[in-house]
Design a protein around this motif. Structure first.
Motif, short mmCIF file in Angstrom:
data_model
loop_
_atom_site.label_atom_id
_atom_site.label_comp_id
_atom_site.label_asym_id
_atom_site.label_seq_id
_atom_site.Cartn_x
_atom_site.Cartn_y
_atom_site.Cartn_z
N ASN A 101 0.83 -1.04 -0.10
CA ASN A 101 -0.06 0.09 -0.01
C ASN A 101 0.97 1.37 0.06
O ASN A 101 1.60 1.53 0.92
N VAL A 102 0.91 1.93 -1.02
CA VAL A 102 1.63 3.22 -1.11
C VAL A 102 0.65 4.34 -0.40
O VAL A 102 -0.23 4.80 -1.38
N ASP A 103 0.85 4.71 0.56
CA ASP A 103 -0.10 5.64 1.34
C ASP A 103 0.48 6.46 2.52
O ASP A 103 1.39 5.83 3.09
N GLY A 104 0.01 7.41 2.81
CA GLY A 104 0.46 8.10 4.11
C GLY A 104 -0.12 7.48 5.13
O GLY A 104 0.36 7.73 6.53
N ASP A 105 -1.29 6.56 5.07
CA ASP A 105 -1.67 6.10 6.13
C ASP A 105 -1.64 4.28 6.31
O ASP A 105 -1.50 3.98 5.08
N PHE A 106 -1.64 3.84 7.11
CA PHE A 106 -1.84 2.36 7.29
C PHE A 106 -3.02 1.69 6.88
O PHE A 106 -3.17 0.68 6.31
N ASP A 107 -4.00 2.40 7.03
CA ASP A 107 -5.41 2.12 6.74
C ASP A 107 -5.96 1.05 7.51
O ASP A 107 -6.73 0.02 6.98
N LEU A 108 -5.39 0.67 8.62
CA LEU A 108 -5.83 -0.50 9.68
C LEU A 108 -7.28 -0.15 10.34
O LEU A 108 -8.11 -1.10 10.24
N GLY A 109 -7.61 0.86 10.90
CA GLY A 109 -8.69 1.46 11.18
C GLY A 109 -9.28 0.48 12.46
O GLY A 109 -8.72 -0.17 12.99
N ASP A 110 -10.52 0.69 12.28
CA ASP A 110 -11.46 -0.21 13.35
C ASP A 110 -12.10 -1.37 12.49
O ASP A 110 -13.08 -1.16 12.03
N SER A 111 -11.64 -2.87 12.53
CA SER A 111 -12.30 -3.59 11.93
C SER A 111 -13.77 -4.09 12.36
O SER A 111 -14.26 -4.82 11.50
N SER A 112 -13.94 -3.72 13.43
CA SER A 112 -15.31 -3.92 14.06
C SER A 112 -16.41 -3.18 13.43
O SER A 112 -17.72 -3.44 13.44
N LEU A 113 -16.08 -2.06 12.84
CA LEU A 113 -17.04 -1.29 12.28
C LEU A 113 -17.28 -1.36 10.56
O LEU A 113 -16.20 -1.93 10.21
N PHE B 13 4.69 -6.75 10.06
CA PHE B 13 4.28 -6.10 8.82
C PHE B 13 5.29 -5.05 8.62
O PHE B 13 6.19 -4.48 9.54
N ASP B 14 5.57 -4.80 7.42
CA ASP B 14 6.70 -3.72 6.91
C ASP B 14 6.29 -2.34 6.65
O ASP B 14 5.14 -2.03 6.44
N SER B 15 6.94 -1.43 7.24
CA SER B 15 6.45 -0.10 7.03
C SER B 15 7.57 0.88 6.75
O SER B 15 8.86 0.77 7.54
N PHE B 16 7.62 1.75 5.66
CA PHE B 16 8.61 2.55 5.25
C PHE B 16 8.08 4.12 5.38
O PHE B 16 7.37 4.50 4.62
N GLY C 255 10.01 9.97 4.45
CA GLY C 255 11.60 10.34 4.21
C GLY C 255 12.50 9.23 3.90
O GLY C 255 13.58 9.38 3.05
N ASN C 256 12.34 7.88 4.41
CA ASN C 256 13.16 6.75 3.85
C ASN C 256 13.14 6.36 2.68
O ASN C 256 13.92 6.23 1.90
N ILE C 257 11.86 6.62 1.98
CA ILE C 257 11.48 6.15 0.69
C ILE C 257 12.29 7.26 -0.26
O ILE C 257 12.81 6.76 -1.21
N THR C 258 12.12 8.57 -0.08
CA THR C 258 12.54 9.62 -0.89
C THR C 258 13.97 9.62 -0.90
O THR C 258 14.56 10.23 -1.82
N SER C 259 14.54 9.20 0.41
CA SER C 259 15.97 9.28 0.35
C SER C 259 16.81 8.12 -0.61
O SER C 259 17.89 8.47 -0.85
N ASP C 260 15.91 7.07 -0.51
CA ASP C 260 16.40 5.79 -1.37
C ASP C 260 15.56 5.19 -2.14
O ASP C 260 14.95 4.10 -1.60
N LEU C 261 14.94 5.64 -3.23
CA LEU C 261 13.79 5.01 -3.86
C LEU C 261 14.12 3.23 -4.14
O LEU C 261 13.19 2.72 -4.31
N LEU D 225 4.31 1.85 2.37
CA LEU D 225 5.21 2.62 1.70
C LEU D 225 4.89 3.92 1.83
O LEU D 225 3.76 4.47 1.48
N ALA D 226 5.99 4.94 2.11
CA ALA D 226 5.66 6.34 2.19
C ALA D 226 4.58 6.81 3.23
O ALA D 226 4.02 7.84 3.10
N TYR D 227 4.68 6.03 4.47
CA TYR D 227 3.68 6.43 5.42
C TYR D 227 4.21 7.61 6.21
O TYR D 227 5.27 7.93 6.44
N GLN D 228 3.12 8.42 6.76
CA GLN D 228 3.59 9.83 7.44
C GLN D 228 3.02 9.73 8.99
O GLN D 228 1.90 9.33 9.17
N THR D 229 4.06 9.75 9.71
CA THR D 229 3.46 9.35 11.06
C THR D 229 2.56 10.02 12.01
O THR D 229 1.63 9.41 12.48
#
Length: 388
Positions: free
Chosen positions: A147-159, A204-207, A210-216, A184-188
């Motif tokens: 997932n190339v996204d600023g968010d993890f998109d985990l959310g609340d799975s009960s909803l 799970f992997d999270s990048f 800043g880490n992505i843009t410094s080394d694509l 990839l490219a999440y923003q804290t």
């Protein structure tokens, strides 16, 4: 038949494209039109499909979904020296409910993947990624989702599922086919500490951005191990999309996003690619031009895929054994592409679906670090998932 739900590309778009240069992409794409109907699937290697669904948005957007500008921008581009046959199968309209849309999209994607056709899905809200994932239920394999996204998109799975909680649904819903999730490219500041902790707990992997843009190049092994790649357009800087997502002031620039989609195309394994959160806001022509180029770069990558048989390691790969602490790490380097892999110990009696994951893509830097007694983090996480 799942494809009966697809709407043809509008006559107006086709009439506009007919005036384009004879060597433009329009002249090479087999298009689903009202006059000619659907192209023959057996002739296709890539199939572009728009999905007119945005009801999964957390902030409900009462705006129609329309990909006219994207198609106009894509059709006028010139192809590279490509050998891949491309089809534009038109649009899937929103069903009576979101679940209807998900079911229809899932059926279409499953049939395409079974026929070795790569769907390129243009959405609507990103919760449609759930349909892409569920399409693999019939293929008897574990799935790696990127997932190339600023968010993890985990959310609340009960909803009820939204575009901010679809990954949580993927994790908890049966059948459990998710092997790995990479963000990839999440923003804290867009992710709660609870979600960050959960990513670590599930290995799970999270990048970070800043880490992505410094080394694509760090993206390449992650994409090489992916089955489904989902890109949220809000992961891009607002200005490069004509402020389609004005609140996302930081993010990937256009060149970085195109490089990432090319890496996705180059992956031998990526079999579904989606671009989501396209909304008719801001300067639509700017966003349409960039989305068209994202699709172009993905197709470019597919054309330059290097088919490598990882089962034939004796003749096409160099093998390096590296002792690290109490582990003996096995690295393989392709003599054809110079790409690297690291072997994950396979547990006897474990889920047979995991057998295809015994080689994990990595970088030469991982090998060098292992020689310096540093165990690669992605190898450690993959090993732990194998043991669970």
């Amino acid at each position: 038949m799942a494809f009966e739900n697809l709407l043809p590309v509008s006559d107006a778009v086709i009439a506009h494209a007919a005036l384009l240069h004879e060597q433009s992409l329009f002249s090479q794409i087999k298009i689903h039109s009202r006059q000619d109907g659907l192209p023959e699937l057996v002739e296709l290697q890539i199939a572009i499909i728009g999905v007119r669904e945005n009801r999964g948005a957390v902030d409900q957007i009462d705006i129609p979904v329309d990909f006219t500008s994207v198609r106009k921008a894509l059709y006028k581009l010139f192809p590279g020296n490509w050998h891949t046959t491309i089809g534009d199968l038109g649009d899937l309209d929103a069903g009576e409910s979101i679940s209807d849309t998900v079911y229809a999209l899932r059926s279409i994607v499953a049939q395409l993947v079974k026929n070795d056709i790569i769907p390129v899905i243009l959405g609507g809200t990103q919760d449609l990624t759930y349909a892409l994932y569920r399409a693999y239920d019939e293929l008897d394999q574990m799935v790696n989702l990127v997932n190339v996204d600023g968010d993890f998109d985990l959310g609340d799975s009960s909803l009820p599922m939204t575009n901010k909680s679809f990954v949580g649904k993927i994790i908890v819903d049966q059948p459990y086919n998710l092997f790995n999730y990479s963000s990839l490219a999440y923003q804290t500041y867009y992710n709660s500490q609870e979600e960050i902790d959960l990513m670590e707990k599930l290995f799970f992997d999270s990048f970070r951005l800043g880490n992505i843009t410094s080394d694509l190049s760090s993206v390449e092994p992650v994409m090489r191990d992916a089955d489904v790649v989902s890109l949220d357009l809000s992961a891009l800087q607002a200005e490069v999309l004509g402020y389609m997502h004005p609140e996302h002031v930081n993010g990937l620039n256009g060149r970085e996003a195109c490089a990432i989609t090319r890496y996705a195309g180059l992956s031998d394994r990526v079999s579904v690619f989606g671009i989501f959160e396209y909304v008719l806001a801001g300067r639509t022509e700017t966003a349409a031009a960039l989305v068209a180029q994202l699709i172009w770069y993905f197709i470019e990558g597919v054309n330059y895929r290097i088919k490598e048989s990882l089962t034939d390691r004796d003749t096409e790969f160099l093998h390096y054994s590296v002792p690290v602490e109490d582990e003996l790490l096995s690295f393989y380097k392709s003599t054809k592409s110079e790409r690297w892999w690291i072997e994950i110990p396979f547990l006897e009696g474990a889920n047979n679906k995991l057998k295809r994951h015994t080689l994990l893509p990595c970088t030469q830097a991982d090998y060098v670090n292992a020689c310096n007694q540093e165990i690669p983090e992605r190898w450690y996480k993959a090993k732990r998932k194998n043991e669970i």
